[in-house]
Design a protein around this motif. Structure first.
Motif, PDB file in Angstrom:
ATOM      1  N   ARG A  83      -6.912 -20.563  29.572  1.00 27.08           N
ATOM      2  CA  ARG A  83      -6.044 -19.170  29.754  1.00 27.08           C
ATOM      3  C   ARG A  83      -6.523 -18.164  30.662  1.00 27.08           C
ATOM      4  N   SER A  84      -8.103 -18.183  30.590  1.00 28.46           N
ATOM      5  CA  SER A  84      -8.648 -17.113  31.268  1.00 28.46           C
ATOM      6  C   SER A  84      -8.269 -17.409  32.992  1.00 28.46           C
ATOM      7  N   ALA A  85      -8.672 -18.653  33.153  1.00 30.58           N
ATOM      8  CA  ALA A  85      -8.658 -19.117  34.764  1.00 30.58           C
ATOM      9  C   ALA A  85      -7.207 -18.961  35.032  1.00 30.58           C
ATOM     10  N   TYR A  86      -6.310 -19.045  34.205  1.00 33.17           N
ATOM     11  CA  TYR A  86      -4.869 -18.700  34.632  1.00 33.17           C
ATOM     12  C   TYR A  86      -4.626 -17.402  34.913  1.00 33.17           C
ATOM     13  N   ALA A  87      -5.051 -16.370  33.809  1.00 31.06           N
ATOM     14  CA  ALA A  87      -4.868 -15.175  34.153  1.00 31.06           C
ATOM     15  C   ALA A  87      -5.437 -14.593  35.424  1.00 31.06           C
ATOM     16  N   ALA A  88      -6.661 -15.230  35.939  1.00 32.57           N
ATOM     17  CA  ALA A  88      -6.907 -14.888  37.097  1.00 32.57           C
ATOM     18  C   ALA A  88      -6.313 -15.433  38.338  1.00 32.57           C
ATOM     19  N   LEU A  89      -5.707 -16.479  38.244  1.00 35.88           N
ATOM     20  CA  LEU A  89      -5.101 -17.246  39.292  1.00 35.88           C
ATOM     21  C   LEU A  89      -3.583 -16.638  39.479  1.00 35.88           C
ATOM     22  N   GLU A  90      -3.053 -16.260  38.156  1.00 36.18           N
ATOM     23  CA  GLU A  90      -1.564 -15.920  38.362  1.00 36.18           C
ATOM     24  C   GLU A  90      -1.237 -14.912  39.238  1.00 36.18           C
ATOM     25  N   PRO A  91      -1.784 -13.617  39.462  1.00 36.33           N
ATOM     26  CA  PRO A  91      -1.079 -12.591  40.214  1.00 36.33           C
ATOM     27  C   PRO A  91      -1.207 -13.266  41.878  1.00 36.33           C
ATOM     28  N   ASP A  92      -2.094 -13.786  42.306  1.00 33.40           N
ATOM     29  CA  ASP A  92      -1.964 -14.506  43.520  1.00 33.40           C
ATOM     30  C   ASP A  92      -1.161 -15.617  43.859  1.00 33.40           C
ATOM     31  N   ALA A  93      -0.930 -16.286  42.635  1.00 32.07           N
ATOM     32  CA  ALA A  93       0.022 -17.433  42.955  1.00 32.07           C
ATOM     33  C   ALA A  93       1.284 -16.927  42.998  1.00 32.07           C
ATOM     34  N   VAL A  94       1.762 -15.968  42.126  1.00 29.44           N
ATOM     35  CA  VAL A  94       3.035 -15.369  42.030  1.00 29.44           C
ATOM     36  C   VAL A  94       3.232 -14.737  43.455  1.00 29.44           C
ATOM     37  N   ALA A  95       2.354 -14.077  44.009  1.00 29.65           N
ATOM     38  CA  ALA A  95       2.512 -13.364  45.486  1.00 29.65           C
ATOM     39  C   ALA A  95       2.757 -14.607  46.422  1.00 29.65           C
ATOM     40  N   ARG A  96       1.919 -15.617  46.243  1.00 33.66           N
ATOM     41  CA  ARG A  96       2.165 -16.480  47.374  1.00 33.66           C
ATOM     42  C   ARG A  96       3.579 -17.172  47.116  1.00 33.66           C
ATOM     43  N   THR A  97       4.017 -17.249  45.864  1.00 37.12           N
ATOM     44  CA  THR A  97       5.128 -18.133  45.743  1.00 37.12           C
ATOM     45  C   THR A  97       6.359 -17.346  46.223  1.00 37.12           C
ATOM     46  N   GLU A  98       6.334 -16.062  46.075  1.00 35.72           N
ATOM     47  CA  GLU A  98       7.180 -15.094  46.658  1.00 35.72           C
ATOM     48  C   GLU A  98       7.539 -15.038  47.897  1.00 35.72           C
ATOM     49  N   ARG A  99       6.201 -15.069  48.741  1.00 34.60           N
ATOM     50  CA  ARG A  99       6.309 -15.165  50.025  1.00 34.60           C
ATOM     51  C   ARG A  99       6.632 -16.448  50.562  1.00 34.60           C
ATOM     52  N   PHE A 100       6.253 -17.371  49.908  1.00 27.38           N
ATOM     53  CA  PHE A 100       6.810 -18.878  50.525  1.00 27.38           C
ATOM     54  C   PHE A 100       8.285 -18.701  50.174  1.00 27.38           C
ATOM     55  N   VAL A 114       9.522 -13.919  40.911  1.00 30.00           N
ATOM     56  CA  VAL A 114       8.710 -15.091  40.222  1.00 30.00           C
ATOM     57  C   VAL A 114       8.421 -14.902  38.977  1.00 30.00           C
ATOM     58  N   GLY A 115       8.397 -15.704  38.196  1.00 32.45           N
ATOM     59  CA  GLY A 115       7.695 -15.558  36.653  1.00 32.45           C
ATOM     60  C   GLY A 115       7.024 -17.017  36.320  1.00 32.45           C
ATOM     61  N   SER A 116       5.904 -16.826  35.707  1.00 35.82           N
ATOM     62  CA  SER A 116       5.275 -18.078  35.295  1.00 35.82           C
ATOM     63  C   SER A 116       4.873 -17.836  33.840  1.00 35.82           C
ATOM     64  N   THR A 117       4.725 -18.992  33.244  1.00 36.06           N
ATOM     65  CA  THR A 117       4.109 -19.162  31.894  1.00 36.06           C
ATOM     66  C   THR A 117       2.893 -20.431  31.731  1.00 36.06           C
ATOM     67  N   TYR A 118       2.006 -19.925  30.592  1.00 37.21           N
ATOM     68  CA  TYR A 118       1.061 -21.023  30.483  1.00 37.21           C
ATOM     69  C   TYR A 118       1.295 -21.280  28.991  1.00 37.21           C
ATOM     70  N   VAL A 119       1.407 -22.608  28.472  1.00 40.16           N
ATOM     71  CA  VAL A 119       1.589 -23.050  27.153  1.00 40.16           C
ATOM     72  C   VAL A 119       0.611 -23.982  26.877  1.00 40.16           C
ATOM     73  N   GLU A 120      -0.309 -23.747  25.879  1.00 42.82           N
ATOM     74  CA  GLU A 120      -1.272 -24.536  25.329  1.00 42.82           C
ATOM     75  C   GLU A 120      -0.568 -25.418  24.296  1.00 42.82           C
ATOM     76  N   GLU A 121      -0.707 -26.783  24.247  1.00 44.21           N
ATOM     77  CA  GLU A 121      -0.064 -27.730  23.422  1.00 44.21           C
ATOM     78  C   GLU A 121      -0.927 -28.042  22.383  1.00 44.21           C
ATOM     79  N   GLY A 122      -0.642 -28.627  21.246  1.00 47.94           N
ATOM     80  CA  GLY A 122      -1.514 -29.122  20.261  1.00 47.94           C
ATOM     81  C   GLY A 122      -2.293 -30.298  20.577  1.00 47.94           C
ATOM     82  N   ASP A 123      -2.128 -31.010  21.347  1.00 47.72           N
ATOM     83  CA  ASP A 123      -3.136 -32.108  21.821  1.00 47.72           C
ATOM     84  C   ASP A 123      -4.252 -31.803  22.795  1.00 47.72           C
ATOM     85  N   GLY A 124      -4.323 -30.448  23.057  1.00 47.67           N
ATOM     86  CA  GLY A 124      -5.560 -30.102  23.801  1.00 47.67           C
ATOM     87  C   GLY A 124      -5.056 -29.856  25.491  1.00 47.67           C
TER      88      GLY A 124
END
Length: 165
Positions: A83-100, A114-124
């Motif tokens: 989740r911490s790596a996702y929080a770091a990547l998400e703003p740049d990824a959203v901006a790039r996706t909007e430009r794309f 653009v909106g994104s979600t990160y969901v952790e599932e029970g099996d890891g």
């Protein structure tokens, strides 16, 4: 007594009274002005069909551009291992996706969001989902169409290899 037409060649026509053609027959059997009436009925139907086809093509083009942009965003965000790596990547990824989406969609997909979600599932494992939506160009004034597309994928996990005994 001579028979009527005797002595004439068989292929020669008998004299007949000239046919009198009516005004309708002289014009080819068509009522005056009917072709203009037919065009007045058929032309709007054909134009409507053409405009509907173009509008459908614009919508499907906008939706395809949104789908490709969402897939592009997912491919960037799948590299976030937690989740911490996702929080770091998400703003740049959203901006790039909007430009794309703006570049690929062009005038066919305007104002992409653009909106994104990160969901952790029970099996890891974890899943990321990217949603792209934008307005589609329209031919009808006042008509507002929105194309929306989702893409999701499993987050890639990089594990240490197990040592062989």
């Amino acid at each position: 007594m001579r028979q009527r037409g005797a002595g004439r060649h068989l292929l020669m026509p008998l004299r007949r009274r000239p046919q009198v053609r009516t005004r309708r027959e002289a014009r080819g059997g068509v009522e005056r002005g009917s072709s203009a009436l037919e065009l007045a009925i058929v032309a709007p139907v054909l134009l409507s069909l053409i405009f509907f086809s173009l509008q459908a093509a614009f919508f499907f083009y906008g939706r395809a551009a949104a789908t490709h942009a969402a897939r592009e965003g997912v491919s960037m965000l799948r590299l976030a291992e937690d989740r911490s790596a996702y929080a770091a990547l998400e703003p740049d990824a959203v901006a790039r996706t909007e430009r794309f989406a703006a570049n690929v969609g062009g005038p066919g997909l305007t104002d992409p969001e653009v909106g994104s979600t990160y969901v952790e599932e029970g099996d890891g494992t974890a899943r990321v989902t990217v949603t792209v939506s934008g307005r589609v160009i329209t031919l009808v004034p006042g008509l507002r169409l929105t194309a929306t597309a989702d893409a999701s994928g499993s987050v890639e996990r990089f594990l240490e290899p197990e040592l062989a005994p």
